[in-house]
Motif scaffolding. Sequence first.
Motif, PDB file in Angstrom:
ATOM      1  N   GLN A 106       0.829  -1.206   0.000  1.00 12.80           N
ATOM      2  CA  GLN A 106       0.000   0.000   0.000  1.00 12.80           C
ATOM      3  C   GLN A 106       0.863   1.255   0.000  1.00 12.80           C
ATOM      4  O   GLN A 106       0.555   2.230  -0.687  1.00 12.80           O
ATOM      5  CB  GLN A 106      -0.958  -0.011   1.184  1.00 12.80           C
ATOM      6  N   ALA A 107       1.959   1.234   0.754  1.00  8.43           N
ATOM      7  CA  ALA A 107       2.878   2.376   0.759  1.00  8.43           C
ATOM      8  C   ALA A 107       3.503   2.559  -0.621  1.00  8.43           C
ATOM      9  O   ALA A 107       3.628   3.680  -1.118  1.00  8.43           O
ATOM     10  CB  ALA A 107       3.962   2.167   1.815  1.00  8.43           C
ATOM     11  N   ARG A 108       3.882   1.453  -1.261  1.00  9.95           N
ATOM     12  CA  ARG A 108       4.464   1.511  -2.601  1.00  9.95           C
ATOM     13  C   ARG A 108       3.475   2.112  -3.599  1.00  9.95           C
ATOM     14  O   ARG A 108       3.829   2.985  -4.397  1.00  9.95           O
ATOM     15  CB  ARG A 108       4.874   0.103  -3.031  1.00  9.95           C
ATOM     16  N   LEU A 109       2.222   1.679  -3.519  1.00 11.00           N
ATOM     17  CA  LEU A 109       1.194   2.213  -4.416  1.00 11.00           C
ATOM     18  C   LEU A 109       0.877   3.675  -4.119  1.00 11.00           C
ATOM     19  O   LEU A 109       0.642   4.468  -5.030  1.00 11.00           O
ATOM     20  CB  LEU A 109      -0.075   1.358  -4.338  1.00 11.00           C
ATOM     21  N   LEU A 110       0.882   4.055  -2.846  1.00 11.80           N
ATOM     22  CA  LEU A 110       0.662   5.448  -2.461  1.00 11.80           C
ATOM     23  C   LEU A 110       1.781   6.338  -2.997  1.00 11.80           C
ATOM     24  O   LEU A 110       1.528   7.437  -3.511  1.00 11.80           O
ATOM     25  CB  LEU A 110       0.573   5.564  -0.937  1.00 11.80           C
ATOM     26  N   LEU A 111       3.025   5.857  -2.895  1.00 12.56           N
ATOM     27  CA  LEU A 111       4.148   6.621  -3.432  1.00 12.56           C
ATOM     28  C   LEU A 111       4.000   6.839  -4.931  1.00 12.56           C
ATOM     29  O   LEU A 111       4.321   7.906  -5.454  1.00 12.56           O
ATOM     30  CB  LEU A 111       5.472   5.902  -3.136  1.00 12.56           C
ATOM     31  N   ARG A 112       3.481   5.830  -5.611  1.00  6.32           N
ATOM     32  CA  ARG A 112       3.297   5.946  -7.059  1.00  6.32           C
ATOM     33  C   ARG A 112       2.127   6.864  -7.399  1.00  6.32           C
ATOM     34  O   ARG A 112       2.240   7.755  -8.239  1.00  6.32           O
ATOM     35  CB  ARG A 112       3.074   4.567  -7.661  1.00  6.32           C
ATOM     36  N   ALA A 113       0.983   6.655  -6.741  1.00 12.11           N
ATOM     37  CA  ALA A 113      -0.234   7.396  -7.083  1.00 12.11           C
ATOM     38  C   ALA A 113      -0.171   8.862  -6.668  1.00 12.11           C
ATOM     39  O   ALA A 113      -0.548   9.746  -7.435  1.00 12.11           O
ATOM     40  CB  ALA A 113      -1.451   6.723  -6.439  1.00 12.11           C
ATOM     41  N   GLN A 114       0.302   9.134  -5.471  1.00 10.53           N
ATOM     42  CA  GLN A 114       0.244  10.501  -4.956  1.00 10.53           C
ATOM     43  C   GLN A 114       1.534  11.295  -5.134  1.00 10.53           C
ATOM     44  O   GLN A 114       1.521  12.517  -5.073  1.00 10.53           O
ATOM     45  CB  GLN A 114      -0.141  10.484  -3.475  1.00 10.53           C
ATOM     46  N   HIS A 115       2.658  10.584  -5.337  1.00 15.32           N
ATOM     47  CA  HIS A 115       3.938  11.296  -5.404  1.00 15.32           C
ATOM     48  C   HIS A 115       4.706  11.031  -6.688  1.00 15.32           C
ATOM     49  O   HIS A 115       5.803  11.571  -6.876  1.00 15.32           O
ATOM     50  CB  HIS A 115       4.799  10.929  -4.193  1.00 15.32           C
ATOM     51  N   GLY A 116       4.149  10.175  -7.562  1.00 20.15           N
ATOM     52  CA  GLY A 116       4.798   9.882  -8.835  1.00 20.15           C
ATOM     53  C   GLY A 116       6.112   9.137  -8.708  1.00 20.15           C
ATOM     54  O   GLY A 116       6.965   9.220  -9.589  1.00 20.15           O
ATOM     55  N   LEU A 117       6.290   8.404  -7.619  1.00 19.06           N
ATOM     56  CA  LEU A 117       7.528   7.663  -7.387  1.00 19.06           C
ATOM     57  C   LEU A 117       7.285   6.170  -7.588  1.00 19.06           C
ATOM     58  O   LEU A 117       6.566   5.548  -6.816  1.00 19.06           O
ATOM     59  CB  LEU A 117       8.041   7.899  -5.959  1.00 19.06           C
ATOM     60  N   ALA A 118       7.862   5.602  -8.615  1.00 19.76           N
ATOM     61  CA  ALA A 118       7.724   4.177  -8.872  1.00 19.76           C
ATOM     62  C   ALA A 118       8.902   3.459  -8.234  1.00 19.76           C
ATOM     63  O   ALA A 118      10.022   3.492  -8.740  1.00 19.76           O
ATOM     64  CB  ALA A 118       7.689   3.903 -10.371  1.00 19.76           C
ATOM     65  N   VAL A 119       8.681   2.853  -7.079  1.00 21.12           N
ATOM     66  CA  VAL A 119       9.740   2.139  -6.364  1.00 21.12           C
ATOM     67  C   VAL A 119       9.296   0.711  -6.118  1.00 21.12           C
ATOM     68  O   VAL A 119       8.105   0.431  -5.973  1.00 21.12           O
ATOM     69  CB  VAL A 119      10.098   2.822  -5.023  1.00 21.12           C
ATOM     70  N   ASP A 120      10.274  -0.192  -6.059  1.00 17.88           N
ATOM     71  CA  ASP A 120       9.944  -1.572  -5.734  1.00 17.88           C
ATOM     72  C   ASP A 120      10.018  -1.763  -4.214  1.00 17.88           C
ATOM     73  O   ASP A 120      10.459  -0.878  -3.480  1.00 17.88           O
ATOM     74  CB  ASP A 120      10.854  -2.553  -6.470  1.00 17.88           C
ATOM     75  N   ARG A 121       9.571  -2.924  -3.761  1.00 17.55           N
ATOM     76  CA  ARG A 121       9.547  -3.185  -2.313  1.00 17.55           C
ATOM     77  C   ARG A 121      10.936  -3.139  -1.707  1.00 17.55           C
ATOM     78  O   ARG A 121      11.126  -2.619  -0.604  1.00 17.55           O
ATOM     79  CB  ARG A 121       8.916  -4.548  -2.028  1.00 17.55           C
TER      80      ARG A 121
END
Length: 131
Positions: free
Chosen positions: A85-100
Amino acid sequence: MSLPRADDLFRPTATDDAGQPGEDASGGRGAAEPASGRRTAKRAAAVIDEPDLEVAAPRRPSGRVRHDEKMTVYVTSQELLDIEQARLLLRAQHGLAVDRGRLVREALAIALADLEAQGEESVLVSRLRDS
């Protein structure tokens, strides 16, 4: 078209001091543990023996590099869900695509930097005492 050989796919990830692949506990080539353990101990000793290190550089995670060391950590299904969920939040709200892995390395760097800076008053010490 040529396919890679098994040696190309399953190469060791660490080398000894001479640049050769490390040996596993059975004496075979390929596992990184003994060679990397020696290198890690030497690195740690070099840092500890450095007398003029008064102010440490800010702790940063390794980022997107090839990692030679591996550590397995078991988490609950809820903890894994929280990480996702944190990974998806980083992508959706902050535009950061990071892996686990990167997310965990960043969190670890933050916790260790806080421990170094705050010591007894760090969040990590407090949480570990409370558990």
